[in-house]
Design a protein around this motif. Structure first.
Motif, PDB file in Angstrom:
ATOM      1  N   ARG A 198     -74.211 -68.608  36.852  1.00  2.10           N
ATOM      2  CA  ARG A 198     -72.760 -68.447  36.782  1.00  2.10           C
ATOM      3  C   ARG A 198     -72.404 -67.707  35.501  1.00  2.10           C
ATOM      4  NH1 ARG A 198     -73.932 -73.571  38.256  1.00  2.10           N
ATOM      5  NH2 ARG A 198     -73.173 -74.336  40.279  1.00  2.10           N
ATOM      6  N   PHE A 199     -71.424 -66.838  35.605  1.00  2.93           N
ATOM      7  CA  PHE A 199     -70.859 -66.161  34.441  1.00  2.93           C
ATOM      8  C   PHE A 199     -69.411 -65.854  34.793  1.00  2.93           C
ATOM      9  CE2 PHE A 199     -70.146 -62.340  31.729  1.00  2.93           C
ATOM     10  CZ  PHE A 199     -70.281 -62.980  30.506  1.00  2.93           C
ATOM     11  N   LEU A 200     -68.485 -66.671  34.313  1.00  2.56           N
ATOM     12  CA  LEU A 200     -67.111 -66.524  34.754  1.00  2.56           C
ATOM     13  C   LEU A 200     -66.112 -66.861  33.661  1.00  2.56           C
ATOM     14  CD1 LEU A 200     -65.989 -69.518  36.963  1.00  2.56           C
ATOM     15  CD2 LEU A 200     -68.240 -69.476  35.945  1.00  2.56           C
ATOM     16  N   LEU A 201     -64.941 -66.338  33.854  1.00  2.00           N
ATOM     17  CA  LEU A 201     -63.817 -66.574  32.957  1.00  2.00           C
ATOM     18  C   LEU A 201     -62.763 -67.385  33.679  1.00  2.00           C
ATOM     19  CD1 LEU A 201     -62.087 -64.438  30.390  1.00  2.00           C
ATOM     20  CD2 LEU A 201     -60.715 -65.000  32.403  1.00  2.00           C
ATOM     21  N   ARG A 202     -62.183 -68.360  32.977  1.00  2.00           N
ATOM     22  CA  ARG A 202     -61.080 -69.160  33.504  1.00  2.00           C
ATOM     23  C   ARG A 202     -59.852 -68.920  32.634  1.00  2.00           C
ATOM     24  NH1 ARG A 202     -60.134 -75.647  32.777  1.00  2.00           N
ATOM     25  NH2 ARG A 202     -58.545 -75.951  34.407  1.00  2.00           N
ATOM     26  N   GLN A 203     -58.781 -68.456  33.261  1.00  2.00           N
ATOM     27  CA  GLN A 203     -57.525 -68.216  32.552  1.00  2.00           C
ATOM     28  C   GLN A 203     -56.438 -69.115  33.139  1.00  2.00           C
ATOM     29  OE1 GLN A 203     -56.821 -66.083  29.846  1.00  2.00           O
ATOM     30  NE2 GLN A 203     -54.956 -67.320  29.881  1.00  2.00           N
ATOM     31  N   ILE A 204     -55.815 -69.933  32.297  1.00  2.00           N
ATOM     32  CA  ILE A 204     -54.729 -70.818  32.713  1.00  2.00           C
ATOM     33  C   ILE A 204     -53.408 -70.191  32.300  1.00  2.00           C
ATOM     34  CG2 ILE A 204     -53.743 -73.125  32.498  1.00  2.00           C
ATOM     35  CD1 ILE A 204     -56.551 -74.098  31.662  1.00  2.00           C
ATOM     36  N   ILE A 205     -52.484 -70.053  33.235  1.00  2.00           N
ATOM     37  CA  ILE A 205     -51.161 -69.498  32.966  1.00  2.00           C
ATOM     38  C   ILE A 205     -50.138 -70.603  33.162  1.00  2.00           C
ATOM     39  CG2 ILE A 205     -49.478 -67.739  33.603  1.00  2.00           C
ATOM     40  CD1 ILE A 205     -51.796 -66.081  34.712  1.00  2.00           C
ATOM     41  N   PRO A 206     -49.579 -71.163  32.085  1.00  2.00           N
ATOM     42  CA  PRO A 206     -48.622 -72.276  32.211  1.00  2.00           C
ATOM     43  C   PRO A 206     -47.340 -71.840  32.902  1.00  2.00           C
ATOM     44  CG  PRO A 206     -49.502 -72.113  29.982  1.00  2.00           C
ATOM     45  CD  PRO A 206     -49.875 -70.852  30.687  1.00  2.00           C
ATOM     46  N   LEU A 207     -46.830 -72.686  33.793  1.00  2.00           N
ATOM     47  CA  LEU A 207     -45.553 -72.457  34.463  1.00  2.00           C
ATOM     48  C   LEU A 207     -44.588 -73.601  34.220  1.00  2.00           C
ATOM     49  CD1 LEU A 207     -46.844 -71.048  37.884  1.00  2.00           C
ATOM     50  CD2 LEU A 207     -46.090 -69.756  35.880  1.00  2.00           C
ATOM     51  N   SER A 208     -44.989 -74.571  33.368  1.00  2.00           N
ATOM     52  CA  SER A 208     -44.118 -75.688  33.018  1.00  2.00           C
ATOM     53  C   SER A 208     -44.546 -76.237  31.669  1.00  2.00           C
ATOM     54  CB  SER A 208     -44.179 -76.790  34.081  1.00  2.00           C
ATOM     55  OG  SER A 208     -45.450 -77.414  34.082  1.00  2.00           O
ATOM     56  N   ASP A 209     -43.646 -76.957  31.014  1.00  2.00           N
ATOM     57  CA  ASP A 209     -43.963 -77.574  29.726  1.00  2.00           C
ATOM     58  C   ASP A 209     -44.672 -78.910  29.893  1.00  2.00           C
ATOM     59  OD1 ASP A 209     -42.781 -75.470  28.353  1.00  2.00           O
ATOM     60  OD2 ASP A 209     -40.790 -76.420  28.407  1.00  2.00           O
ATOM     61  N   LYS A 210     -44.434 -79.582  31.007  1.00  2.00           N
ATOM     62  CA  LYS A 210     -45.042 -80.886  31.238  1.00  2.00           C
ATOM     63  C   LYS A 210     -46.535 -80.731  31.467  1.00  2.00           C
ATOM     64  CE  LYS A 210     -44.368 -85.094  33.946  1.00  2.00           C
ATOM     65  NZ  LYS A 210     -43.591 -85.710  35.047  1.00  2.00           N
ATOM     66  N   ARG A 211     -47.332 -81.631  30.874  1.00  3.09           N
ATOM     67  CA  ARG A 211     -48.783 -81.540  30.974  1.00  3.09           C
ATOM     68  C   ARG A 211     -49.369 -82.839  31.506  1.00  3.09           C
ATOM     69  NH1 ARG A 211     -50.418 -77.036  28.202  1.00  3.09           N
ATOM     70  NH2 ARG A 211     -52.606 -77.717  28.154  1.00  3.09           N
ATOM     71  N   VAL A 212     -50.552 -82.734  32.068  1.00  2.00           N
ATOM     72  CA  VAL A 212     -51.284 -83.898  32.551  1.00  2.00           C
ATOM     73  C   VAL A 212     -52.699 -83.855  31.995  1.00  2.00           C
ATOM     74  CG1 VAL A 212     -49.973 -84.201  34.680  1.00  2.00           C
ATOM     75  CG2 VAL A 212     -51.933 -82.647  34.652  1.00  2.00           C
ATOM     76  N   ALA A 213     -53.314 -85.024  31.883  1.00  2.00           N
ATOM     77  CA  ALA A 213     -54.692 -85.098  31.408  1.00  2.00           C
ATOM     78  C   ALA A 213     -55.627 -84.460  32.419  1.00  2.00           C
ATOM     79  CB  ALA A 213     -55.081 -86.553  31.167  1.00  2.00           C
ATOM     80  N   ALA A 214     -56.724 -83.907  31.919  1.00  2.83           N
ATOM     81  CA  ALA A 214     -57.690 -83.245  32.794  1.00  2.83           C
ATOM     82  C   ALA A 214     -59.102 -83.600  32.351  1.00  2.83           C
ATOM     83  CB  ALA A 214     -57.486 -81.731  32.763  1.00  2.83           C
ATOM     84  N   ASP A 215     -60.007 -83.666  33.303  1.00  4.87           N
ATOM     85  CA  ASP A 215     -61.402 -83.933  33.001  1.00  4.87           C
ATOM     86  C   ASP A 215     -62.022 -82.745  32.271  1.00  4.87           C
ATOM     87  OD1 ASP A 215     -61.477 -86.415  34.219  1.00  4.87           O
ATOM     88  OD2 ASP A 215     -61.942 -85.557  36.186  1.00  4.87           O
ATOM     89  N   ARG A 216     -62.920 -83.029  31.371  1.00  2.00           N
ATOM     90  CA  ARG A 216     -63.688 -81.998  30.667  1.00  2.00           C
ATOM     91  C   ARG A 216     -65.108 -82.048  31.216  1.00  2.00           C
ATOM     92  NH1 ARG A 216     -63.902 -79.189  25.567  1.00  2.00           N
ATOM     93  NH2 ARG A 216     -65.986 -79.286  24.613  1.00  2.00           N
ATOM     94  N   ASP A 217     -65.563 -80.924  31.750  1.00  2.00           N
ATOM     95  CA  ASP A 217     -66.912 -80.882  32.307  1.00  2.00           C
ATOM     96  C   ASP A 217     -67.444 -79.465  32.231  1.00  2.00           C
ATOM     97  OD1 ASP A 217     -65.743 -79.468  34.375  1.00  2.00           O
ATOM     98  OD2 ASP A 217     -65.815 -81.103  35.823  1.00  2.00           O
ATOM     99  N   GLU A 218     -68.510 -79.201  32.973  1.00  7.48           N
ATOM    100  CA  GLU A 218     -69.197 -77.915  32.875  1.00  7.48           C
ATOM    101  C   GLU A 218     -68.398 -76.740  33.425  1.00  7.48           C
ATOM    102  OE1 GLU A 218     -69.591 -79.120  36.927  1.00  7.48           O
ATOM    103  OE2 GLU A 218     -69.787 -80.196  35.039  1.00  7.48           O
TER     104      GLU A 218
END
Length: 517
Positions: A198-218
């Motif tokens: 695997r060789f990939l890029l992940r880009q997150i584009i926020p659409l709201s100010d509210k946030r939720v917890a997320a798992d951290r993994d590979e």
């Protein structure tokens, strides 16, 4: 796919760099053109991350994935692992993994030994599972690395080493018995040199100010994400990491091993021989709703190692809808609907049969009928339902048109799967797990006739065919030994191997040893 090289101390040293924090266990599904999820709002905390719960809570290994969080590849049992490590007791990895650093380093080694006794067979062909007793071992070692460039941008690069073709070198079964097997390409074995998985890029584009917890993994490094957002992934990856994921039936390292238990057999998902493709995946998340779309490359030939970079000529498009909630007895459940369309230079079963009848070929030859622009499409249903806090049911139903040849995964045009999964906390072994599954696979009428006349697919071909559905029963038990070491026993009983009533049944016994770095 381990071999001698996986013992090198350098990999362990790299993994040791991840020390210094609590560890969210990682379990990987091996897990198409994107996914569209339509989850029902769950009662209670719809924004609570799933499948994992906060470390202080009791493990909830049966929580279906919540599309308001990144669709991690963690599976049941991974939840128990994550909570266990966070509590500092009964660790399930050799080294702890940091929750706060920008980087991620982890790894796994999976060794699978399989054996089957001699089974009855009235005849055999070039692509038959060999009837005499045989055994085989596969090894796979993966080093996962990631780096968080910013709060919204992440990059991942994974190296892998694989060896072992499995019993019968992965021929003769639509529901093959070992997802870790290294397949051949037109009869030639692949190199055993390490490769970039695997060789990939992940880009997150926020659409709201509210946030939720997320798992951290590979595959996910952010500890929290906007509840409404776009995510873009681009590069080299495995489609099954993100689509057709089932909490209790997608992981060959801790759960089942059969190809058509861990994935829908009718989903001919785009991948090269090793299971990876290049492309882009677009995801949209909004509370209990999510949508995904991906455009990826197809191999140049059926089961080929090289991908076709001309999207006008060959491509794969996939769509998945998902709904989850507590509609049955106030227990969590998930339903996913998958559709896909593959375009490639495929052969046609009816054209191959006609050419044979016209005397143009000595036997039906699907390769001789390949034409640009042919397509294959299909649909799938994937569900999971919690029964108790430690017991769940799951299943799949799949269909593909079956007119043109199977191209990338396996030769399967119809599939039905039902299974049950239990968490070891039930018997005070919280990191153990067990499950049973039944699968019935079938093929289209044209596909049947093609094989009956002596045609060969890239996996099947007994020289003749007395058609019957391929029926598979699989059961496993995975035991946590110490820290990152696990051992499992798996048993598969297969009736009508390769859809042929003239062969089998065959019973495959498996021992699996797994290590998490």
């Amino acid at each position: 796919m381990m071999g001698k090289r996986i013992t090198r101390i350098s990999l362990l040293c790299l993994a040791a760099l991840a020390c210094g924090g609590t560890y969210p266990a990682f379990v990987f599904s091996q897990s198409p053109l994107g996914c569209f999820l339509l989850p029902f709002p769950a009662s209670g905390s719809a924004e609570q991350q799933a499948p994992s719960s906060p470390p202080a809570q009791t493990p909830a290994p049966y929580a279906p994935q919540n599309p308001s969080n990144p669709p991690t590849t963690q599976q049941p049992g991974a939840q128990a692992q994550s909570d266990s490590d966070s509590a500092g007791a009964d660790p399930v990895t050799l080294f702890p993994h940091s929750e706060s650093t920008r980087y991620w380093i982890s790894g796994q080694a999976n060794v699978v030994f399989q054996w089957h006794p001699t089974f009855p067979a009235k005849y055999s062909g070039p692509n038959s599972l060999s009837a005499p007793a045989q055994s085989a071992t596969t090894h796979i070692l993966t080093l996962y690395t990631g780096y968080q460039l910013t709060h919204t941008t992440e990059v991942f690069a994974d190296m892998e080493y694989a060896s072992g073709g499995g019993i019968g070198t992965a021929f003769g079964l639509a529901g093959y018995s070992n997802l870790d097997s290294v397949r051949t390409v037109q009869g030639a074995a692949l190199s055993e040199a390490p490769y970039l998985a695997r060789f990939l890029l992940r880009q997150i584009i926020p659409l709201s100010d509210k946030r939720v917890a997320a798992d951290r993994d590979e595959l996910h490094l952010a500890r929290s994400v906007p509840v409404r957002r776009l995510e873009i992934r681009f590069g080299k990856f495995d489609l099954a990491d993100f689509l057709d994921v089932n909490t209790w039936g997608s992981d060959s390292h801790f759960q089942f091993l059969n190809w058509t238990v861990d994935n829908s057999g009718t989903w001919d998902y785009a991948a090269n021989t090793r299971g990876y493709t290049d492309g882009a995946l677009l995801e949209y998340y909004d509370h209990w709703f999510a949508a995904r779309f991906a455009e990826v490359l197809e191999p140049k030939i059926a089961n080929g190692i090289n991908l076709d970079a001309d999207l006008a000529r060959a491509r794969a498009s996939n769509l998945e809808l998902e709904a989850h909630g507590n509609l049955i007895a106030h227990r969590r459940g998930t339903v996913r609907l998958l559709s896909y369309l593959n375009v490639a230079e495929m052969g046609n079963y009816e054209a191959a049969i006609q050419a044979y009848l016209d005397g143009l070929t000595p036997t039906p030859d699907i390769i001789a009928t390949r034409r640009q622009g042919r397509h294959k499409y299909g649909f799938g249903l994937n569900f999971e339902q919690e029964i108790t806090s430690h017991l769940g049911l799951f299943g799949r139903l799949g269909w593909s048109d079956g007119r043109n040849e199977s191209w990338a995964y396996t030769e399967d045009d119809r599939t039905l799967e039902l299974g049950a999964y239990a968490d070891g906390a039930w018997w005070r072994r919280r990191n153990d797990r067990t499950g049973i599954a039944f699968v019935a696979n079938g093929i289209s009428a044209a596909h049947q006739e093609y094989l009956a006349m002596g045609g060969l697919g890239f996996l099947l071909g007994d020289g003749a065919l007395t058609y019957g559905p391929e029926k598979i029963f699989e059961g496993f038990y995975t035991a946590h030994l110490w820290r990152g070491f696990f051992a499992a026993f798996d048993l598969q009983h297969i009736n009508n191997p390769g859809y042929n009533q003239a062969r089998g049944p065959v019973t495959v016994t498996t021992l699996r040893f797994h290590t998490e770095f």
